[in-house]
Design an enzyme around this catalytic site. Structure first.
Site, PDB file in Angstrom:
ATOM      1  NE  ARG A 236     -15.785  63.164  89.953  1.00  0.00           N
ATOM      2  CZ  ARG A 236     -14.799  62.675  89.199  1.00  0.00           C
ATOM      3  NH1 ARG A 236     -13.640  62.342  89.753  1.00  0.00           N
ATOM      4  NH2 ARG A 236     -14.974  62.520  87.894  1.00  0.00           N
ATOM      5  CD  GLU A 265     -10.166  68.299  92.714  1.00  0.00           C
ATOM      6  OE1 GLU A 265     -10.079  68.378  91.468  1.00  0.00           O
ATOM      7  OE2 GLU A 265     -10.307  67.222  93.312  1.00  0.00           O
ATOM      8  CG  HIS A 283      -8.381  65.233  90.271  1.00  0.00           C
ATOM      9  ND1 HIS A 283      -9.604  65.828  90.413  1.00  0.00           N
ATOM     10  CD2 HIS A 283      -8.645  63.994  89.753  1.00  0.00           C
ATOM     11  CE1 HIS A 283     -10.560  65.013  90.006  1.00  0.00           C
ATOM     12  NE2 HIS A 283     -10.001  63.897  89.604  1.00  0.00           N
TER      13      HIS A 283
END
Length: 531
Positions: A236, A265, A283
C-alpha cells in the site's frame, strides 16, 4: 445462525464473468453498472442487498448511509482501503474481501521487482530501445547470499520468502501477529525492526496500511539501514514515506526502489517515478488473468456460502459471525437474544443501561462466548433509540452507548448442562435472568430471583407479570385476558413463594395485550414480548 438473505447484488466494476454467473446460479439477482460517479452510486445502491467492487469504487459513509437494504460489501481483492469499514460496521453491513485471490500474483510481482532491482532490467531494456549498448552502465549484483527483510509475514510475505529462498537469499522478517515458530517453519527468522534495518540488503513490505504502518520506512529508519539498501513496496502506498525515499535515493542511502503502489494513484508528483533508480508500476499486484478470475469467483462463492449458512470467509469487520455457522450455535444464539429481550422488557428503569454481565456455565457454552455476548446485546438493544443492532454493529453500539460489557465462564457441577446468566445494571438497579437450551429450544429458568417451576419456553407471545402469591391470581389474570380476547396457552409460576413477596410469573398467550395498564390492579409489574 440463520442465513443472511441476499436477493440482489450490484457489481460496480469489471470483475470476472464467473462472479455474476455463480451468484445468478444461486438465485441472486445481479445488476452490473460500471464507472458510476458518487451521486449515481448513491442513487442506485438503495435497491440492493449487496455490492461487489474492486479498488476503483469509493464506498464512502455517504454511499453506505444511502443504502437502506445493504447487508454486504464484497471487495474482489485483498485491501479494503476504498471502503469506509467503520461506517459499514456502524450500519451493520458486512465488509468482505478475498484474502487469497491475489496472493500469488502479488508475490510474483514482488519477486520480479527484486530481481529487476538487482540487475537493472527495465533500465537496460529502455537503453537498448534508445539504440545504446551500455554493458558497464548496468552492472548488477547477485541475489545469492544477500539478506532479504520481509516486513509483514502474512500470505504474501510467506510466498515471497519461499521464492526468494530459491535464489539463495537469507530471509529475515518481522510481524507482530505471526508466531515466531510458524515463520521459522518457512525458513524466515523473525527479528525486531531495530535489528532488521541495518542487516538487510533488500527490504520488502507486506503490511496493511494503518496508523502504525504509515511511514514505516522514513528518514529515521532509512538512516539505520545498510547504505545502498534496495526496497520494494507492492502493498500500500504510504508504508514507505515517499519524501524520505526520494531523499534516500538522492543521497545514495537507498540504492533503488521497486514501487507498485503510491500515496496518490496515479501520482501527480513524478519525482519518484522519474528517478533513474526507481522501477515503477501502475498498481499491477493483482493484475493477472488468474488473480482477477480467482478474486471474482472467490467473492461470489463466499457470498453464496454465507447466504446458505455454510461458512463465513473474508469478513474483515464481522469475525464474531464466523463461529455462528454451525448447527449447534443457532439455539444458543436464540437463547442469548431471548434473554436480552426478556430483560429489556422486564426492567422497570427506563434509563440507559450502564453494565451487562454475561456468565456462561457448562462445556456446551465454553466456546460460545463471543457470539453469546453479541446475541444478548442484540436482544437488549433491539428497538432502543431507533437502532437496528446485529452481530456486526452491536458491540460498537454498546460502546457508543456507554455500556460496559463483561463476559465470564464458570464451571458447573454438571459440565454437560449449559446455562447462561445475564445481569444488567440500570440506574443503580440490577436485573438478572438465567436460561438454557432444552430440546433445541431456548428456555428461561429464572428471572429476577424467581425460579420457575416449569422452564419457560422462549417462543411465541409471552406475558410476564410480578405479583404476590394468591389462589385467585391466575384466574383473575385469565378473566382479564379473556375480556381482551386473549387466550392462555401456557403458564409457569415460581417454584417457591415467600409470604407477601412478589415473584415473576409467565403466561404464554395467543396474542399480545393492546394495553398492559389493564393488569395494574392485579400485578406489581408487567411486560410482554414476542420471542
Amino acid at each position: 445462525m440463520a442465513p443472511i438473505s441476499i436477493k440482489s447484488v450490484l457489481i460496480s466494476e469489471s470483475v470476472d464473468p464467473r462472479c455474476r454467473s455463480i451468484l445468478e446460479e444461486n438465485g441472486i439477482r445481479v445488476t452490473e453498472k460500471h464507472n458510476m460517479k458518487k451521486d449515481e452510486l448513491i442513487a442506485e445502491i438503495k435497491d440492493y442487498d449487496g455490492l461487489v467492487v474492486r479498488s476503483a469504487t469509493k464506498v464512502t459513509a455517504d454511499v453506505i448511509n444511502a443504502a437502506g437494504n445493504l447487508k454486504i460489501i464484497g471487495r474482489a481483492g485483498t485491501g479494503v482501503d476504498n471502503v469506509d469499514v467503520d461506517a459499514a460496521t456502524k450500519m451493520g453491513v458486512i465488509v468482505m474481501n478475498t484474502p487469497n485471490g491475489n496472493t500469488i500474483s502479488a508475490a510474483e510481482l514482488t519477486c520480479a521487482l527484486l530481481m529487476s532491482l538487482s540487475r537493472n532490467v527495465p533500465q537496460a531494456a529502455m537503453s537498448m530501445r534508445a539504440g545504446n549498448w551500455d554493458r558497464k552502465k548496468f552492472m548488477g549484483s547477485e541475489l545469492y547470499g544477500k539478506v532479504l527483510g520481509i516486513v509483514g509475514l502474512g500470505r504474501i510475505g510467506k510466498e515471497v520468502a519461499s521464492r526468494m529462498q530459491a535464489f539463495g537469499m537469507k530471509t529475515v522478517g518481522y510481524d507482530p501477529i505471526t508466531p515466531v515458530e510458524v515463520s521459522a517453519s518457512w525458513g524466515v527468522e523473525q527479528i525486531s525492526l531495530e535489528k532488521l534495518w541495518p542487516l538487510c540488503d533488500y527490504i520488502t513490505v507486506h503490511t496493511p496500511l494503518m496508523p502504525s504502518t504509515v511511514g514505516l520506512l522514513n528518514d529515521e529508519t532509512f538512516a539505520k539501514c545498510k547504505r545502498g539498501v534496495k526496497v520494494v513496496n507492492c502493498a500500500r502506498g504510504g508504508i514507505i514515506d515517499e519524501g524520505a525515499l526520494l531523499r534516500a535515493l538522492e543521497s545514495g542511502q537507498c540504492g533503488g526502489a521497486g514501487l507498485d503502489v503510491f500515496v496518490e494513484e496515479p501520482p501527480q508528483d513524478r519525482s519518484l517515478v522519474n528517478h533513474p533508480n526507481v522501477i515503477g508500476c501502475p498498481h499491477l499486484g493483482a493484475s493477472t488473468k488468474e488473480a482477477q478470475a480467482r478474486c471474482g469467483q472467490d467473492i461470489a462463492l463466499q457470498i453464496v456460502d454465507m447466504v446458505k449458512g455454510n461458512k463465513l470467509v473474508g469478513a474483515v469487520n464481522a469475525q464474531v459471525l464466523a463461529s455462528t455457522f454451525s448447527p449447534d450455535s443457532y439455539p444458543l444464539i436464540k437463547l442469548g437474544e431471548a434473554i436480552g429481550a426478556v430483560l429489556q422488557s422486564c426492567s422497570v428503569s427506563k434509563n440507559p443501561l450502564s453494565q451487562v454481565q454475561i456468565t456462561s456455565q457448562g462445556d456446551s457454552m465454553k466456546s460460545s462466548a463471543s457470539y453469546m455476548t453479541a446475541a444478548v446485546l442484540v436482544g437488549l438493544l433491539n428497538g432502543k433509540s431507533g437502532c437496528c443492532p446485529n452481530f456486526i454493529n452491536v458491540l460498537s453500539l454498546a460502546k457508543e452507548s456507554g455500556i460496559t460489557v463483561n463476559q465470564s465462564h464458570s464451571v458447573s457441577e454438571d459440565a454437560s448442562i449449559g446455562a447462561c446468566t445475564v445481569e444488567i445494571m440500570s440506574d443503580g438497579c440490577s436485573y438478572k435472568a438465567t436460561g438454557t437450551v432444552q430440546g433445541g429450544r431456548p428456555v428461561l429458568l429464572e428471572l429476577g430471583g424467581s425460579v420457575f417451576r416449569q422452564p419457560v419456553s422462549l417462543t411465541g407471545n409471552l406475558l410476564f407479570f410480578k405479583a404476590s402469591a394468591s389462589p385467585q391470581l391466575l384466574s383473575s389474570v385469565a378473566d382479564l385476558l379473556a375480556t381482551e380476547g386473549v387466550q392462555i396457552e401456557s403458564f409457569s409460576g415460581p417454584a417457591e413463594c415467600f409470604g407477601d413477596a412478589c415473584s415473576w410469573h409467565c403466561v404464554g398467550v395467543s396474542s399480545l395485550l393492546r394495553d398492559l395498564s389493564a393488569l395494574k390492579p392485579l400485578v406489581q409489574e408487567a411486560a410482554q414480548l414476542s420471542a
